[in-house]
Design an enzyme around this catalytic site. Structure first.
Site, PDB file in Angstrom:
ATOM      1  N   TYR A  28      -2.234  -0.177  10.546  1.00 41.93           N
ATOM      2  CA  TYR A  28      -2.214  -0.529   9.124  1.00 41.93           C
ATOM      3  C   TYR A  28      -0.917  -0.057   8.476  1.00 41.93           C
ATOM      4  O   TYR A  28      -0.288  -0.803   7.715  1.00 41.93           O
ATOM      5  CB  TYR A  28      -3.427   0.100   8.435  1.00 41.93           C
ATOM      6  CG  TYR A  28      -3.578  -0.268   6.982  1.00 41.93           C
ATOM      7  CD1 TYR A  28      -3.839  -1.578   6.596  1.00 41.93           C
ATOM      8  CD2 TYR A  28      -3.481   0.701   5.982  1.00 41.93           C
ATOM      9  CE1 TYR A  28      -4.002  -1.921   5.260  1.00 41.93           C
ATOM     10  CE2 TYR A  28      -3.643   0.377   4.646  1.00 41.93           C
ATOM     11  CZ  TYR A  28      -3.898  -0.933   4.290  1.00 41.93           C
ATOM     12  OH  TYR A  28      -4.051  -1.258   2.962  1.00 41.93           O
ATOM     13  N   SER A  80       0.851  -1.189   0.000  1.00 43.25           N
ATOM     14  CA  SER A  80       0.000   0.000   0.000  1.00 43.25           C
ATOM     15  C   SER A  80       0.881   1.232   0.000  1.00 43.25           C
ATOM     16  O   SER A  80       2.038   1.184   0.429  1.00 43.25           O
ATOM     17  CB  SER A  80      -0.901   0.012   1.241  1.00 43.25           C
ATOM     18  OG  SER A  80      -1.614   1.227   1.352  1.00 43.25           O
TER      19      SER A  80
END
Length: 265
Positions: A155, A142
């Site tokens: 995250y 990501s």
């Protein structure tokens, strides 16, 4: 990818589902894994509609945090298809909560699913690839693996770890014939926000404006497949301002920090 065997985790929705359909059109043998068997069956039907025969798709329900089950899953795949040409570690979960409010169990789940599960399955698949001197391992990282933003402490930590592990793995195995690609999505229109973990571990259940305005998931799949076919080491994919953050982080990190520290979403 015609007749090559591709194993996709997190294949029941989002990027994983879009990649499955895209590879089905190329005639690949597909292994579809996630926890929800009913959703995998739905994706299987779409793959058959895209042109695959029933014996070219294996629905293999899997929880990547159940490490003990992974060697058996690998054996089932190789029993049907002989070998695994491309593993796409796409299983994952996001987060929407401030650090001060977040239960430690949420951080543990993020690490177990997004990091340790990817490592465990990779380790289960890697020996055969090394023995054959060929294979390709990819992971959905990501932009959050490069940039830290509010409400994503766990995250971002997990995706930074993913980037580090697979970059290091590439350095170990590329000369042995095994390619490693890190997929670096920005905002893609999927259900990642709704399924993200809230502070207490429940589903966040809301749509982010950034996600809602992100790249179409099928367009994302086209970019990723092109990169995987070319064995690109790092595949950025997105179209919004978050993609510019990858460059700002390199050349002006202080500027990026000032831009991100006030964000609440």
């Amino acid at each position: 990818m015609t007749s090559r065997t591709i194993w996709i985790t997190g294949a029941s929705s989002g990027i994983g589902e879009a990649l499955a359909i895209r590879f089905a059109r190329e005639g690949a043998n597909l292994v579809l894994s996630a926890r929800r068997e009913d959703e995998l069956k739905r994706v299987e039907a779409r793959c058959l509609d895209a042109g695959l025969h029933a014996d070219q798709v294996l629905v293999l329900p899997l929880d990547v945090t159940d490490w003990e089950s992974l060697p058996g899953a690998v054996s089932r795949v190789t029993a049907q298809f002989g070998s695994i040409d491309l593993l796409i570690n796409n299983a994952g979960v996001s987060q929407r909560s401030l650090c001060k409010d977040t239960d430690m169990s949420v951080y543990r789940k993020l690490m177990d699913v997004d990091v340790m599960g990817q490592i465990a399955l990779t380790k289960a698949v890697l020996p055969d690839m090394l023995e054959r001197g060929s294979g390709h391992i990819a992971v959905t990282a990501s932009v959050a693996g490069k940039v830290g933003v509010p409400q994503r402490t766990g995250y971002c930590a997990a995706k930074h770890a993913v980037m580090g592990f697979f970059d290091a793995l590439r350095a170990e195995v590329e000369d042995a014939g095994v390619h490693v690609s890190t997929i670096v999505p920005g905002f893609i229109r999927t259900s990642i926000a709704e399924n993200a973990l809230a502070a207490d571990g429940s589903a966040f259940g809301q749509v982010d404006d950034d996600i809602a305005g992100g790249m179409d998931v099928d367009e994302c799949a086209e970019v990723v497949v092109k990169g995987l076919n070319a064995k690109t080491r790092e595949i950025p994919v997105g179209k919004g301002k978050e993609m510019a953050a990858l460059w700002v982080k390199r050349i002006a990190p202080e500027m990026l920090f000032r831009l991100t520290k006030g964000r609440n979403g």
